[in-house]
Design a protein around this motif. Sequence first.
Motif, short mmCIF file in Angstrom:
data_model
loop_
_atom_site.label_atom_id
_atom_site.label_comp_id
_atom_site.label_asym_id
_atom_site.label_seq_id
_atom_site.Cartn_x
_atom_site.Cartn_y
_atom_site.Cartn_z
N ASP A 17 -23.34 13.92 30.17
CA ASP A 17 -23.73 14.34 31.51
C ASP A 17 -24.44 13.15 32.17
O ASP A 17 -25.60 12.85 31.86
CB ASP A 17 -24.66 15.55 31.44
N VAL A 18 -23.74 12.49 33.07
CA VAL A 18 -24.27 11.27 33.68
C VAL A 18 -25.51 11.57 34.52
O VAL A 18 -26.53 10.87 34.44
CB VAL A 18 -23.19 10.57 34.53
N THR A 19 -25.44 12.61 35.32
CA THR A 19 -26.58 12.95 36.18
C THR A 19 -27.82 13.25 35.37
O THR A 19 -28.92 12.76 35.67
CB THR A 19 -26.23 14.16 37.08
N ALA A 20 -27.67 14.04 34.30
CA ALA A 20 -28.82 14.37 33.46
C ALA A 20 -29.36 13.13 32.75
O ALA A 20 -30.57 12.99 32.54
CB ALA A 20 -28.42 15.44 32.44
N THR A 21 -28.45 12.24 32.36
CA THR A 21 -28.89 11.00 31.71
C THR A 21 -29.74 10.16 32.65
O THR A 21 -30.80 9.64 32.27
CB THR A 21 -27.67 10.17 31.25
N LEU A 22 -29.30 10.03 33.89
CA LEU A 22 -30.06 9.25 34.86
C LEU A 22 -31.39 9.93 35.20
O LEU A 22 -32.41 9.25 35.39
CB LEU A 22 -29.23 9.03 36.13
N GLU A 23 -31.38 11.26 35.25
CA GLU A 23 -32.63 11.97 35.50
C GLU A 23 -33.61 11.77 34.34
O GLU A 23 -34.82 11.60 34.56
CB GLU A 23 -32.36 13.45 35.72
#
Length: 473
Positions: free
Chosen positions: A81-87
């Motif tokens: 999950d790219v978004t969760a990783t960046l968050e």
Amino acid sequence: MSSADGTYDVVVLGAGSTGENVADTVVRGGLSAVLVEEHLVGGECSYYACMPSKALIRGTEALDEVRAVSGAAAAVTGELDVTATLERRDTFAHHWDDSDQVAWVEGAGIDLLRGTARLDGERSVVVTGPDGGGTRLTARHAVAVCTGSEAMVPPVAGLADVRPWTPREATGAKTPPRSLVVLGGGYVGCELSFAWHALGSRVTLVQRMPRLLPEAEPQASDAVLASLRDRGVDVRLDVDVTAARRDGDEVVLTAADQEVRGEEVLLATGRRARTTGIGVETVGLEPGEYLDVDDTLQVRGVPWLYGVGDVNGRQLLTHMGKYQARQAGAAIVARARGEEVRAGDWSPHTATADHAATPSVVFTDPQVASVGLTSAQARDAGLPHRVVEYPIGSVAGAELFADGYEGTAVAVVDPEREVLLGVTFVGPAVAELLHAATVAVVGEVPIGRLWHAVPAYPTVSEVWLRLLETWRG
């Protein structure tokens, strides 16, 4: 411990992890200290380097570990999950808010002054605050320069004009670029190539030298190269970029016989000291150069001035900067008390691990964890040495850790004294093997005694026993 007239025992330029540790050490020793910082308290590691970059990598690393275990692999039904990783990355960087770090500084009894600091002659520092006002600080005993280092732009025609990323932009990007060209195949280039490829970017890594990680053992370079290429990273070795330009929304890099394009280009080609604009010329030093220091981190020829961390160019690693800070702080306290500052190996006042026992980890997959001298460094130093190598995947603990575990342990041994000069581990999760090796190298533990350090079965640490058996023949 605050000073109404701007006089302190120690003035520290830079409130990154190195500066914080200098100030903390001297305050614990009974001296007063002030930190001067123009940006974020906590510095590069907290917001742009170690923590956010490893947060970008960790999710992929965890998925790889699970997928390498039959049975557990079946539970992985989705993708990263790219978004969760960046968050999650943003939380480790505290959303680029340093209030927690400021609270720690205040709780430690250290004063903090926001602004740009410049040396202004002997034991004197002038600070220009955010409002343009000036404050003069005077140090009774020492000024510690902990201003660190910054990314270097190589002398390539047009490169500075294409607005390249530095590691700061690369670790803080809000979305993955469609395509990314990474210039430089050291640990920063390899780690960020690994991270952004896993997050969906098409990555091309361009290395001017004939191999990646040129300071590492060849086994490490080969393993990281193979892994990056297997994952789909386009790695180009022995390529000397000569020009850069913008072509629409792409950067175009030109070499003698090829062209490389990407939406963004990341510079991972080295760093330089942040000694320009801080007034070193007022005490007879050259701006832009690394500070030349002795093992107590005292600047040669300027006995009240200390250069600690990246700014001296000895070891550009966060943990080594913090180590130097503790040693320098202890030396400053001892000198302030009129006590003897002990020289020589493993003194409480000297940073001798910089020379013989620096640990480091490259957080790629496989990881590369090393301490001490490589075989090439031992050879170049003219030291007697023998290289011992063992496949980590043959150890029972590694077979349990991952199906088809591949890795290598390399030990560089002084055959005359029978002590370890250096150790390198290459493989999944080998970072946790490193501290045992560091203790063995720092302690110069005889090979005969290491036989009695029995590794638990079945753990990956059993590779120590196999290295000793290989040594014995």
